[in-house]
Design a protein around this motif. Structure first.
Motif, short mmCIF file in Angstrom:
data_model
loop_
_atom_site.label_atom_id
_atom_site.label_comp_id
_atom_site.label_asym_id
_atom_site.label_seq_id
_atom_site.Cartn_x
_atom_site.Cartn_y
_atom_site.Cartn_z
N GLY A 1 -12.47 6.83 -2.52
CA GLY A 1 -12.47 5.37 -2.50
C GLY A 1 -11.23 4.82 -1.82
N PRO A 2 -11.03 3.50 -1.87
CA PRO A 2 -9.88 2.89 -1.20
C PRO A 2 -8.56 3.43 -1.74
CG PRO A 2 -11.46 1.22 -1.85
CD PRO A 2 -11.90 2.50 -2.49
N VAL A 3 -7.59 3.57 -0.85
CA VAL A 3 -6.25 4.03 -1.20
C VAL A 3 -5.24 3.06 -0.61
CG1 VAL A 3 -4.53 5.85 -0.86
CG2 VAL A 3 -6.90 6.46 -1.35
N TYR A 4 -4.29 2.62 -1.43
CA TYR A 4 -3.20 1.76 -0.95
C TYR A 4 -1.88 2.48 -1.16
CZ TYR A 4 0.45 -1.80 -1.02
OH TYR A 4 1.61 -2.49 -0.80
N SER B 1 3.29 0.24 5.06
CA SER B 1 2.20 0.05 4.09
C SER B 1 0.86 0.41 4.73
CB SER B 1 2.16 -1.40 3.60
OG SER B 1 3.37 -1.73 2.95
N VAL B 2 -0.02 1.04 3.93
CA VAL B 2 -1.30 1.50 4.44
C VAL B 2 -2.40 1.20 3.43
CG1 VAL B 2 -2.58 3.46 5.39
CG2 VAL B 2 -0.10 3.40 5.61
N LEU B 3 -3.54 0.73 3.94
CA LEU B 3 -4.72 0.51 3.12
C LEU B 3 -5.89 1.20 3.82
CD1 LEU B 3 -5.94 -0.94 0.63
CD2 LEU B 3 -6.33 -2.93 2.09
N LEU B 4 -6.54 2.13 3.11
CA LEU B 4 -7.59 2.94 3.74
C LEU B 4 -8.84 2.96 2.89
CD1 LEU B 4 -4.73 4.91 3.51
CD2 LEU B 4 -5.80 5.78 5.55
N PRO C 1 2.64 -6.26 0.58
CA PRO C 1 2.27 -6.09 -0.83
C PRO C 1 0.75 -5.95 -0.98
CG PRO C 1 3.72 -8.00 -0.52
CD PRO C 1 3.29 -7.56 0.83
N TYR C 2 0.34 -5.22 -2.01
CA TYR C 2 -1.10 -5.06 -2.28
C TYR C 2 -1.70 -6.41 -2.63
CZ TYR C 2 -5.44 -4.02 -4.64
OH TYR C 2 -6.76 -4.00 -5.01
N ARG C 3 -2.85 -6.72 -2.02
CA ARG C 3 -3.60 -7.92 -2.37
C ARG C 3 -5.06 -7.51 -2.56
NH1 ARG C 3 -2.83 -12.84 1.61
NH2 ARG C 3 -4.17 -11.46 2.85
N LYS C 4 -5.61 -7.96 -3.67
CA LYS C 4 -6.99 -7.61 -3.98
C LYS C 4 -7.95 -8.09 -2.89
CE LYS C 4 -10.12 -7.56 -7.96
NZ LYS C 4 -11.39 -7.88 -7.31
N GLU C 5 -7.66 -9.27 -2.30
CA GLU C 5 -8.57 -9.80 -1.29
C GLU C 5 -8.58 -8.95 -0.02
OE1 GLU C 5 -5.01 -12.79 -1.24
OE2 GLU C 5 -6.02 -11.45 -2.66
N ASP C 6 -7.44 -8.27 0.27
CA ASP C 6 -7.42 -7.38 1.43
C ASP C 6 -8.31 -6.17 1.20
OD1 ASP C 6 -5.60 -9.09 2.58
OD2 ASP C 6 -3.85 -7.92 1.99
N GLU C 7 -8.20 -5.60 -0.01
CA GLU C 7 -9.04 -4.44 -0.32
C GLU C 7 -10.52 -4.83 -0.32
OE1 GLU C 7 -10.19 -1.63 -4.06
OE2 GLU C 7 -8.05 -1.97 -3.75
N GLU C 8 -10.84 -6.01 -0.88
CA GLU C 8 -12.24 -6.45 -0.92
C GLU C 8 -12.79 -6.64 0.48
OE1 GLU C 8 -12.05 -9.92 -3.35
OE2 GLU C 8 -12.26 -8.79 -5.24
N ALA C 9 -11.97 -7.22 1.38
CA ALA C 9 -12.42 -7.41 2.77
C ALA C 9 -12.66 -6.06 3.44
CB ALA C 9 -11.39 -8.21 3.55
N LEU C 10 -11.74 -5.11 3.23
CA LEU C 10 -11.89 -3.78 3.83
C LEU C 10 -13.11 -3.07 3.27
CD1 LEU C 10 -10.61 -1.80 5.81
CD2 LEU C 10 -9.24 -0.89 3.93
N ARG C 11 -13.32 -3.18 1.97
CA ARG C 11 -14.51 -2.57 1.34
C ARG C 11 -15.79 -3.17 1.92
NH1 ARG C 11 -14.82 -0.16 -3.83
NH2 ARG C 11 -12.83 0.23 -4.88
#
Length: 521
Positions: free
Chosen positions: A260-263, A284-287, A310-320
């Motif tokens: 799953g996603p990794v930050y 910083s990396v979001l995958l 910084p980690y943002r939930k909206e960034d992960e949701e967009a990437l997902r």
């Protein structure tokens, strides 16, 4: 609080809201707040500080008086008495601020004077910043009634700024949804597997604070970037050649990625970080993995350089969300590719059937299909695939004819010839129930024996009454028939075949199509 004081507080609050509520820009709120307070008090300086979560600092966003030139100055946590106001969320009055060891003087030297700081709050009670007055470095005083005005302005500014932030968030969210919807529609229409992640990454970089994005694929056990977007340090992409990432190494090769996603906030502190990439400033990396139909296809990644994101939930949701849409479209492309392969195999099988029944010379169907495509391109014909399918299916109706007619060694009788001339309509009857076949294909099947001068069949159409696709195919069909050996004739030389096409131009064949064809071959 006495009735008189409460009345003064309400009057000040009404005045503050009347001043700030019509404003539509943050900078206007900052400027009006400090200017009004400076003009209506005896303070030497009025300062408006806002808390910046990134960096954990207080930033001076507006000032009036002696400190007006210091806008942009930042106070780290714990420096300055305004931090006490922010942390406790309560007003602070110091009759002599120079005696407080925590005080920071923007002039650079400790000076006598009074200080008043009041918190700016959101409607939910969150402390957003500090509004302060002081008399350091000049002549002035802070009167009790001025505290009401400062508190009223702080309360009004906090509410107006919160309203603006909510509106801005709503606008950004609307833009975000619009961008993701447009991307989703674009991906749905796409047919190029590597063009899709390029557009997806460019959209993600507009919606997030990251600097660069990439699609990584595993090739022979090595991770390689197949698509890159955004900004990268010089020569960074070349690192993947000079220092390849193998499965099990670094972050990209980490098996946990496929869960799953990794930050990662700071790549250099990631266990197993590869030194060359850390030295280039990867931070910083979001995958997120791409696993269409459960297959490990690749990794969609966003990254920053030097700067921490910084980690943002909206960034992960967009990437997902983007990864999920990519997976769905890739799955559709897999299915379409499988259907395409199946269809191609069926077409080739059909051409073999026609040849085995002695309806065509060996390879005729594939040759006319390929030539039809080339001629269609040369003429700018829009539906090349429909034209190609028409070439494959053009004599399908002959399969319904009896062998004694198809293989008759002698001349056909009038009745037999009439039967043969029904094969375009029989072919159309077989194919018209197939919804995936375009009109172009059906037109080739039905009209490929029509002639420019009206002497053809089955409708006797003339000139441009005949669909262009049928006129294109007719030229190709005649050419291949002339060059192919038949039981009743030998194969013609190309030069003789060219002369025959020229002779038929304007009679049985479209003269313009013949001209373009002869220029092509």
């Amino acid at each position: 609080m006495t009735e008189a004081l409460e009345l003064k507080r309400l009057e000040a609050l009404t005045q503050a809201f009347r001043l700030l509520s019509p404003l539509t820009h943050r900078e206007e709120v900052y400027r009006k707040t400090v200017q009004f307070l400076k003009e209506n008090t005896r303070a030497v300086s009025v300062l408006l500080w806002l808390y910046r979560r990134e960096g954990d600092q207080l930033e001076l966003v507006a000032a009036a008086g002696l400190s007006a030139s210091r806008v942009g100055f930042r106070l780290p946590r714990g420096q300055g008495v305004s931090w006490e106001v922010l942390e406790k969320g309560e007003a602070l009055f110091l009759p002599e601020v120079s005696r407080d060891p925590r005080a920071v003087f923007l002039s650079g030297k400790r000076q006598a004077g009074a200080y008043l700081g009041v918190p700016l709050r959101s409607p939910e009670g969150e402390v957003l910043g500090v509004l302060s007055l002081d008399t350091a470095g000049g002549v002035g005083e802070i009167l009790p009634e001025e505290r009401f005005l400062a508190q009223a302005l702080a309360e009004a500014a906090g509410m107006v700024l919160s309203r603006m932030e909510a509106l801005e968030k709503a606008r950004l969210e609307a833009e975000r949804h619009k961008a993701l919807l447009e991307l989703s529609l674009s991906l749905e229409a796409s047919r190029e597997p590597l063009a899709m992640p390029q557009e997806a990454l460019e959209t993600l970089l507009r919606l997030t604070p990251y600097h660069g994005g990439a699609l990584y694929l595993f090739q022979e056990g090595v991770v390689r970037p197949a698509v890159l977007a955004g900004r990268y340090p010089p020569d960074f992409p070349r690192l993947y050649e000079a220092h390849p990432v193998r499965f099990g190494e670094g972050l990209l090769g980490h098996p946990r990625l496929w869960e799953g996603p990794v930050y990662v906030e700071d790549y250099a502190r990631f266990p197993g970080a590869l030194r060359p990439y850390a030295q280039k400033g990867l931070r910083s990396v979001l995958l997120v993995p791409l696993k269409p139909e459960g297959r490990r296809y690749g990794i969609l990644a966003l990254g920053s350089f030097v700067e921490t994101i910084p980690y943002r939930k909206e960034d992960e949701e967009a990437l997902r969300m983007v990864a999920k849409r990519l997976e769905e479209v890739l799955e559709r492309l897999y299915h379409l590719e499988a259907l395409h392969r199946t269809r191609e195999a069926a077409l080739k099988a059909l051409s073999r059937v026609l040849e085995y029944r002695d309806l065509e010379t060996q390879g005729h169907t594939e040759r006319v299909a390929e030539l039809s495509l080339r001629l269609g391109q040369a003429l700018g014909f829009p539906d090349l695939e429909g034209l190609r399918l028409g070439a494959y299916f053009h004599d399908l109706g002959k399969l319904a004819l009896p062998d004694e007619v198809l293989r008759k060694p002698a001349a056909l009788s009038t009745g037999e010839w009439r039967l043969v001339k029904t094969h375009p309509e029989v072919g159309l009857e077989i194919l018209k129930s197939l919804p995936f076949l375009p009109k172009t294909t059906l037109n080739v099947v039905l009209y490929h024996h029509e002639r420019w001068d009206g002497s053809g069949y089955p409708k006797g159409l003339k000139g441009e009454e005949i669909p262009l696709e049928a006129r294109i195919f007719a030229v190709v069909d005649v050419w291949d028939a002339l060059l192919s050996p038949r039981p009743y004739k030998e194969a013609w030389p190309k030069e003789k075949a060219r002369e025959e096409l020229l002779a038929q131009a304007g009679k049985t064949l479209d003269p313009r199509v013949v001209q373009v064809f002869l220029e092509m071959v």
